[in-house]
Design a protein around this motif. Structure first.
Motif, mmCIF file in Angstrom:
data_model
loop_
_atom_site.group_PDB
_atom_site.id
_atom_site.type_symbol
_atom_site.label_atom_id
_atom_site.label_comp_id
_atom_site.label_asym_id
_atom_site.label_seq_id
_atom_site.Cartn_x
_atom_site.Cartn_y
_atom_site.Cartn_z
ATOM 1 N N MET A 1 11.311 33.816 17.228
ATOM 2 C CA MET A 1 10.594 34.743 18.069
ATOM 3 C C MET A 1 11.616 35.579 18.841
ATOM 4 N N GLU A 2 11.420 36.866 18.857
ATOM 5 C CA GLU A 2 12.357 37.774 19.511
ATOM 6 C C GLU A 2 12.042 37.878 21.002
ATOM 7 N N LYS A 3 13.098 37.815 21.783
ATOM 8 C CA LYS A 3 12.925 37.940 23.227
ATOM 9 C C LYS A 3 12.679 39.403 23.576
ATOM 10 N N TRP A 4 11.728 39.638 24.473
ATOM 11 C CA TRP A 4 11.395 41.005 24.850
ATOM 12 C C TRP A 4 12.442 41.535 25.821
ATOM 13 N N THR A 5 12.970 42.700 25.516
ATOM 14 C CA THR A 5 13.878 43.380 26.437
ATOM 15 C C THR A 5 13.402 44.810 26.603
ATOM 16 N N PRO A 6 13.497 45.326 27.804
ATOM 17 C CA PRO A 6 13.044 46.706 28.014
ATOM 18 C C PRO A 6 13.942 47.684 27.259
ATOM 19 N N LYS A 7 13.344 48.736 26.743
ATOM 20 C CA LYS A 7 14.077 49.749 25.983
ATOM 21 C C LYS A 7 14.273 50.981 26.867
ATOM 22 N N HIS A 8 15.358 51.007 27.584
ATOM 23 C CA HIS A 8 15.693 52.174 28.398
ATOM 24 C C HIS A 8 17.205 52.310 28.442
ATOM 25 N N GLU A 9 17.647 53.483 28.789
ATOM 26 C CA GLU A 9 19.081 53.731 28.815
ATOM 27 C C GLU A 9 19.707 53.090 30.044
ATOM 28 N N ALA A 10 20.952 52.708 29.878
ATOM 29 C CA ALA A 10 21.675 52.117 30.992
ATOM 30 C C ALA A 10 21.987 53.190 32.031
ATOM 31 N N PRO A 11 21.972 52.829 33.295
ATOM 32 C CA PRO A 11 22.289 53.814 34.324
ATOM 33 C C PRO A 11 23.773 54.184 34.288
ATOM 34 N N GLU A 12 24.096 55.321 34.857
ATOM 35 C CA GLU A 12 25.489 55.740 34.942
ATOM 36 C C GLU A 12 26.255 54.756 35.827
ATOM 37 N N PRO A 13 27.521 54.492 35.511
ATOM 38 C CA PRO A 13 28.302 53.584 36.355
ATOM 39 C C PRO A 13 28.561 54.199 37.728
ATOM 40 N N LEU A 14 28.587 53.357 38.726
ATOM 41 C CA LEU A 14 28.865 53.823 40.079
ATOM 42 C C LEU A 14 30.373 53.975 40.251
ATOM 43 N N GLU A 15 30.776 55.082 40.778
ATOM 44 C CA GLU A 15 32.191 55.307 41.056
ATOM 45 C C GLU A 15 32.375 55.326 42.568
ATOM 46 N N GLY A 16 33.459 54.780 42.998
ATOM 47 C CA GLY A 16 33.775 54.747 44.425
ATOM 48 C C GLY A 16 35.259 54.574 44.591
ATOM 49 N N PRO A 17 35.674 54.171 45.762
ATOM 50 C CA PRO A 17 37.106 53.959 46.004
ATOM 51 C C PRO A 17 37.569 52.632 45.386
ATOM 52 N N VAL A 18 37.695 52.612 44.077
ATOM 53 C CA VAL A 18 37.973 51.366 43.356
ATOM 54 C C VAL A 18 39.336 50.806 43.732
#
Length: 91
Positions: A1-18
């Motif tokens: 049985m396949e596990k349900w995962t939402p199908k949406h694009e990943a958000p943009e990575p957060l950039e900051g003072p890394v």
């Protein structure tokens, strides 16, 4: 049985003072090591000397992290500068 995962694009990575964040964390690990060092005997009597060496390992890994993120930041800036120069010369 396949596990349900939402199908949406990943958000943009957060950039900051890394670089500043990693440097601050590394300093914090090293300060924690220095604060615990005078109590080495107390930790040793109870078999908890790993409490002393864990912050030192964190500081050492933080130094590697600083080296890595500084290189990453420089590469991102070079790539951004390359994109800007190609946009202006394409005219």
């Amino acid at each position: 049985m396949e596990k349900w995962t939402p199908k949406h694009e990943a958000p943009e990575p957060l950039e900051g003072p890394v670089v500043a964040t990693i440097t601050g964390g590394t300093i914090l690990w090293f300060v924690l090591f220095l604060v615990q060092l005078p109590f080495y005997g107390w930790f040793d009597d109870r078999g908890h000397t790993w409490w002393i060496w864990t912050p030192l390992a964190g500081a050492g890994l933080g130094l590697i992290g600083i080296w890595y993120v500084r290189g990453r930041d420089a590469a991102l800036k070079r790539a951004a500068a390359g994109d800007v120069s190609s946009d202006t010369s394409g005219g």
